[in-house]
Scaffold this active site. Structure first.
Site, PDB file in Angstrom:
ATOM      1  N   GLU A  62       0.758  -1.327   0.132  1.00 36.79           N
ATOM      2  CA  GLU A  62       0.155   0.135   0.048  1.00 36.79           C
ATOM      3  C   GLU A  62       0.854   1.300   0.033  1.00 36.79           C
ATOM      4  O   GLU A  62       0.615   2.266  -0.646  1.00 36.79           O
ATOM      5  CB  GLU A  62      -0.961   0.091   1.269  1.00 36.79           C
ATOM      6  N   TRP A 120       1.866   1.748  -3.591  1.00 35.28           N
ATOM      7  CA  TRP A 120       0.789   2.335  -4.215  1.00 35.28           C
ATOM      8  C   TRP A 120       0.795   3.779  -4.275  1.00 35.28           C
ATOM      9  O   TRP A 120       0.794   4.789  -4.936  1.00 35.28           O
ATOM     10  CB  TRP A 120      -0.548   2.000  -3.652  1.00 35.28           C
ATOM     11  N   TRP A 123     -21.067  11.451 -19.374  1.00 36.92           N
ATOM     12  CA  TRP A 123     -21.751  11.349 -18.088  1.00 36.92           C
ATOM     13  C   TRP A 123     -23.174  11.836 -18.046  1.00 36.92           C
ATOM     14  O   TRP A 123     -23.355  12.850 -18.546  1.00 36.92           O
ATOM     15  CB  TRP A 123     -20.745  11.760 -17.079  1.00 36.92           C
ATOM     16  N   ASN A 179     -10.736   2.396   3.222  1.00 37.85           N
ATOM     17  CA  ASN A 179     -10.221   2.365   1.602  1.00 37.85           C
ATOM     18  C   ASN A 179     -11.134   1.291   1.060  1.00 37.85           C
ATOM     19  O   ASN A 179     -11.537   1.909  -0.260  1.00 37.85           O
ATOM     20  CB  ASN A 179      -8.799   1.631   1.443  1.00 37.85           C
ATOM     21  N   TRP A 213     -16.510  11.280 -12.539  1.00 37.86           N
ATOM     22  CA  TRP A 213     -15.473  11.029 -11.738  1.00 37.86           C
ATOM     23  C   TRP A 213     -15.023  12.155 -10.955  1.00 37.86           C
ATOM     24  O   TRP A 213     -14.528  12.192  -9.715  1.00 37.86           O
ATOM     25  CB  TRP A 213     -14.405   9.876 -12.024  1.00 37.86           C
ATOM     26  N   TRP A 248      -9.691   7.735  -7.647  1.00 36.25           N
ATOM     27  CA  TRP A 248     -11.019   7.835  -8.594  1.00 36.25           C
ATOM     28  C   TRP A 248     -10.666   7.387 -10.035  1.00 36.25           C
ATOM     29  O   TRP A 248     -11.677   6.742 -10.623  1.00 36.25           O
ATOM     30  CB  TRP A 248     -11.064   9.384  -8.538  1.00 36.25           C
TER      31      TRP A 248
HETATM   32  C1  LIG Z   1     -11.427   6.871  -4.592  1.00 36.25           C
HETATM   33  C2  LIG Z   1     -10.109   6.935  -3.644  1.00 36.25           C
HETATM   34  C3  LIG Z   1      -9.713   8.087  -3.095  1.00 36.25           C
HETATM   35  C4  LIG Z   1      -8.938   8.013  -2.364  1.00 36.25           C
HETATM   36  N1  LIG Z   1      -8.181   9.159  -1.668  1.00 36.25           N
HETATM   37  C5  LIG Z   1      -6.994   9.312  -1.086  1.00 36.25           C
HETATM   38  C6  LIG Z   1      -6.733  10.450  -0.535  1.00 36.25           C
HETATM   39  O1  LIG Z   1      -6.992  11.726  -0.672  1.00 36.25           O
HETATM   40  N2  LIG Z   1      -5.255  10.491   0.431  1.00 36.25           N
HETATM   41  C7  LIG Z   1      -4.883   9.494   0.739  1.00 36.25           C
HETATM   42  O2  LIG Z   1      -3.987   9.208   1.456  1.00 36.25           O
HETATM   43  N3  LIG Z   1      -5.391   8.219   0.245  1.00 36.25           N
HETATM   44  C8  LIG Z   1      -6.418   8.307  -0.496  1.00 36.25           C
HETATM   45  N4  LIG Z   1      -6.765   7.011  -1.099  1.00 36.25           N
HETATM   46  C9  LIG Z   1      -6.027   5.638  -0.697  1.00 36.25           C
HETATM   47  C10 LIG Z   1      -6.621   5.058   0.630  1.00 36.25           C
HETATM   48  O3  LIG Z   1      -7.902   4.677   0.637  1.00 36.25           O
HETATM   49  C11 LIG Z   1      -6.129   5.716   1.745  1.00 36.25           C
HETATM   50  O4  LIG Z   1      -4.588   6.178   1.649  1.00 36.25           O
HETATM   51  C12 LIG Z   1      -6.342   4.698   3.066  1.00 36.25           C
HETATM   52  O5  LIG Z   1      -7.666   4.395   3.340  1.00 36.25           O
HETATM   53  C13 LIG Z   1      -5.958   5.456   4.253  1.00 36.25           C
HETATM   54  O6  LIG Z   1      -6.123   4.931   5.474  1.00 36.25           O
HETATM   55  P1  LIG Z   1      -4.756   4.190   6.356  1.00 36.25           P
HETATM   56  O7  LIG Z   1      -3.891   5.322   6.676  1.00 36.25           O
HETATM   57  O8  LIG Z   1      -5.575   3.338   7.510  1.00 36.25           O
HETATM   58  O9  LIG Z   1      -4.116   3.146   5.368  1.00 36.25           O
HETATM   59  P2  LIG Z   1      -3.323   1.917   5.451  1.00 36.25           P
HETATM   60  O10 LIG Z   1      -4.269   0.831   5.058  1.00 36.25           O
HETATM   61  O11 LIG Z   1      -2.778   1.756   6.730  1.00 36.25           O
HETATM   62  O12 LIG Z   1      -2.194   2.050   4.595  1.00 36.25           O
HETATM   63  C14 LIG Z   1      -0.997   2.748   4.784  1.00 36.25           C
HETATM   64  C15 LIG Z   1      -0.718   4.062   4.187  1.00 36.25           C
HETATM   65  O13 LIG Z   1      -0.590   3.825   2.727  1.00 36.25           O
HETATM   66  C16 LIG Z   1      -1.095   4.555   1.613  1.00 36.25           C
HETATM   67  N5  LIG Z   1      -1.896   3.945   0.954  1.00 36.25           N
HETATM   68  C17 LIG Z   1      -2.884   2.781   0.979  1.00 36.25           C
HETATM   69  N6  LIG Z   1      -3.662   2.705   0.201  1.00 36.25           N
HETATM   70  C18 LIG Z   1      -3.399   3.587  -0.617  1.00 36.25           C
HETATM   71  C19 LIG Z   1      -3.922   3.582  -2.084  1.00 36.25           C
HETATM   72  N7  LIG Z   1      -4.795   2.779  -2.802  1.00 36.25           N
HETATM   73  N8  LIG Z   1      -3.252   4.626  -2.970  1.00 36.25           N
HETATM   74  C20 LIG Z   1      -2.237   5.326  -2.589  1.00 36.25           C
HETATM   75  N9  LIG Z   1      -1.657   5.198  -1.235  1.00 36.25           N
HETATM   76  C21 LIG Z   1      -2.348   4.267  -0.405  1.00 36.25           C
HETATM   77  C22 LIG Z   1      -1.689   5.670   2.612  1.00 36.25           C
HETATM   78  O14 LIG Z   1      -0.659   6.611   2.645  1.00 36.25           O
HETATM   79  C23 LIG Z   1      -1.784   5.009   3.942  1.00 36.25           C
HETATM   80  O15 LIG Z   1      -1.766   5.870   4.972  1.00 36.25           O
HETATM   81  C24 LIG Z   1      -7.962   6.750  -1.995  1.00 36.25           C
HETATM   82  C25 LIG Z   1      -8.703   5.548  -2.453  1.00 36.25           C
HETATM   83  C26 LIG Z   1      -9.504   5.600  -3.235  1.00 36.25           C
HETATM   84  C27 LIG Z   1     -10.133   4.379  -3.968  1.00 36.25           C
END
Ligand SMILES: Cc1cc2nc3c(=O)[nH]c(=O)nc-3n(C[C@H](O)[C@H](O)[C@H](O)COP(=O)(O)OP(=O)(O)OC[C@H]3O[C@@H](n4cnc5c(N)ncnc54)[C@H](O)[C@@H]3O)c2cc1C
Length: 466
Positions: A272, A275, A304, A339, A357, A380
């Site tokens: 993650e 990512w 859309w 997420n 979107w 998105w």
């Molecule tokens: C439509 C959509 C919009 C999103 N918008 C954002 C946003 O504005 N800011 C944001 O930080 N994340 C975003 N995410 C990614 C992800 O949902 C969040 O980072 C995550 O839910 C944060 O929770 P956590 O810190 O507990 O994550 P954990 O699951 O603990 O993951 C650790 C860290 O990894 C990074 N991470 C995790 N998943 C992703 C991912 N898919 N893409 C990029 N980085 C990731 C984050 O920095 C996160 O804090 C988005 C995902 C989707 C599908």
């Protein structure tokens, strides 16, 4: 005098700009709140508050290092030159900062760098927002990776060869005092982010505890929004209150060999973080993304339907689909969303309601405490099937089966939707067949029909593009 200009790196550990400045000599620091520019980015009020609170905490942490931090209330980036004009009489030698990748921020930096050079002031910048800097590895043909899996493979190869470096907190300097200046003092925020701690040591313990005690189960538990199974560190990564390198290094230290096992909680969590790097590399390689362009150009032709009433129902969590509505309540009330739910509600907006979107992307930014352009745009465009390595357009989440699978007993739904608190388990995912549930909205669309419309919209766009 050296000047560190804090922006998206609000920390004293692993801060290359702070370390480099203090190695040169007496150092002061600056943070400027720019609410007008933040609003241009649709930054959520809760994120703005978190930034202000974190900047206040940073002031104390820097004071312990003898570094005075000036907290200035600015307006927008154009007014920054006047802030620096007020500081130059202090004898500033060089301005140090960490690079930001977004377009307006890049333009701001170019303008200031040039102007400072004309004033005889140096400019020092580092590129450390990612585990490995954008552009530091590319495909065999010299291009940026468009697909995550090979990117990750290459990233892991680099990690095995080099690891990541985390810089220490600088040694304290003799306390530096600066005269008071005619600059507006940063205003306190609205305290809407008060539930989120801001002291650096607390954040570091949260990271350590997560890697010591909870990451092992990440793989098994991370998709269930009713469980507190993810790290919730995203707001701090977005502010740079923690660096991604600190997360990676802590994970490596605590997880040891389990990081090598592909399906361990630790290696899935690392994925993650990769990512996160991927979307930042993508943004740097394709800066047009910031101009709201889809990555896959042919999807720009999709027509859309953009029904304002349906969009409002989605924003308000009144679509009649319990998991979607509960998720939107979580976002609206807490500023954060799990997420799995971000994927579900994004898919629902685009592929069930047929709304652009970019409307959802903007709404998310205006509410999320962890709003981050690259991750949000990436998420998105993934959900809308318009991005790099996106979900194929015919992959359409069924919001009811997602609910049955990831919130099996409805615990998450009940937490956020009081109207369904007493709904029996057998009806919680589709309460419309329960005659007892009266105050919950009727479904705004039929999922099966909406699915067919989505397929047609994508196919029409493809035909139009020949
Ligand atoms: C439509 C959509 C919009 C999103 N918008 C954002 C946003 O504005 N800011 C944001 O930080 N994340 C975003 N995410 C990614 C992800 O949902 C969040 O980072 C995550 O839910 C944060 O929770 P956590 O810190 O507990 O994550 P954990 O699951 O603990 O993951 C650790 C860290 O990894 C990074 N991470 C995790 N998943 C992703 C991912 N898919 N893409 C990029 N980085 C990731 C984050 O920095 C996160 O804090 C988005 C995902 C989707 C599908």
């Amino acid at each position: 005098m050296q000047l560190v200009w804090f922006r998206s790196d609000l920390r004293t550990y692993d801060n290359a700009a702070l370390l480099a400045a203090m190695e040169q000599g007496p150092t002061m620091a600056l943070f400027v709140a720019c609410p007008k520019s933040w609003q241009q980015h649709d930054m959520a009020p809760m994120k703005q508050d978190l930034i202000r609170r974190r900047a206040e905490a940073l002031k104390l942490e820097l004071a312990a290092l003898g570094v005075p931090l000036l907290l200035v209330e600015g307006t927008d980036y154009r007014a920054l030159q006047s802030v620096f004009t007020a500081l130059l009489p202090l004898g500033i030698d060089t301005v140090y900062s960490e690079q930001e990748y977004e377009l307006r921020e890049q333009q701001r930096d170019q303008m200031l760098q040039q102007w400072l050079a004309e004033q005889g002031v140096g400019w020092w910048q580092c590129d450390r927002q990612c585990g490995f800097a954008p552009g530091s590895f590319v495909t065999g043909s010299g291009a940026m990776y468009q697909v995550f899996t090979p990117f990750k493979k290459r990233w892991l190869q680099r990690f095995a060869e080099q690891g990541v470096t985390v810089l220490p907190r600088p040694k304290a300097q003799p306390t530096l005092r600066i005269p008071s200046l005619a600059l507006a003092v940063m205003q306190p925020g609205d305290h809407s982010s008060a539930a989120w701690p801001v002291v650096q040591d607390t954040l570091l313990s949260q990271l350590r505890n997560y890697c010591q005690q909870r990451v092992q189960d990440y793989q098994k538990r991370r998709d269930f929004p009713a469980l507190d199974a993810t790290s919730r560190l995203s707001p701090y990564l977005a502010l740079g209150a923690l660096s991604v390198r600190q997360c990676i290094a802590r994970l490596q230290f605590e997880a040891g060999d389990s990081l090598q096992q592909a399906d361990s909680g630790a290696s899935v969590w690392l994925s993650e973080l990769i990512w996160r790097d991927f979307y930042k590399h993508v943004l740097v390689a394709w800066p047009d993304l910031i101009k709201h362009q889809p990555f896959q150009a042919d999807t720009a032709a999709i027509r859309w339907r953009n029904d304002p009433a349906l969009f409002q129902a989605w924003c308000d969590g009144k679509t009649g689909y319990p998991l979607v509505d509960a998720a939107m309540q979580q976002l609206n009330q807490s500023g954060w969303m799990h997420n799995r739910l971000r994927m579900v509600v994004a898919s629902f907006l685009v592929k069930d309601l047929h709304i652009d979107w970019r409307w959802g992307e903007r709404y998310f930014m205006s509410k999320l405490i962890d709003g981050d352009f690259a991750a949000n745009n990436g998420g998105w465009q993934w959900a809308a099937s318009t991005g790099t390595d996106a979900a194929p357009y015919f992959r359409i989440f069924n919001p009811v089966s997602q609910s049955e699978r990831f919130d099996p007993d409805g615990a998450f739904i009940r937490t956020w939707l009081p109207a369904l608190a007493a709904c029996p388990a057998k009806h919680i995912h589709w309460p419309h067949s329960d005659t007892m549930v009266k105050s919950y909205p009727k479904p705004v669309v039929d999922h099966a029909q909406a699915r067919q419309v989505t397929l047609a919209l994508f196919q029409q766009a493809r035909q139009q593009n020949g």
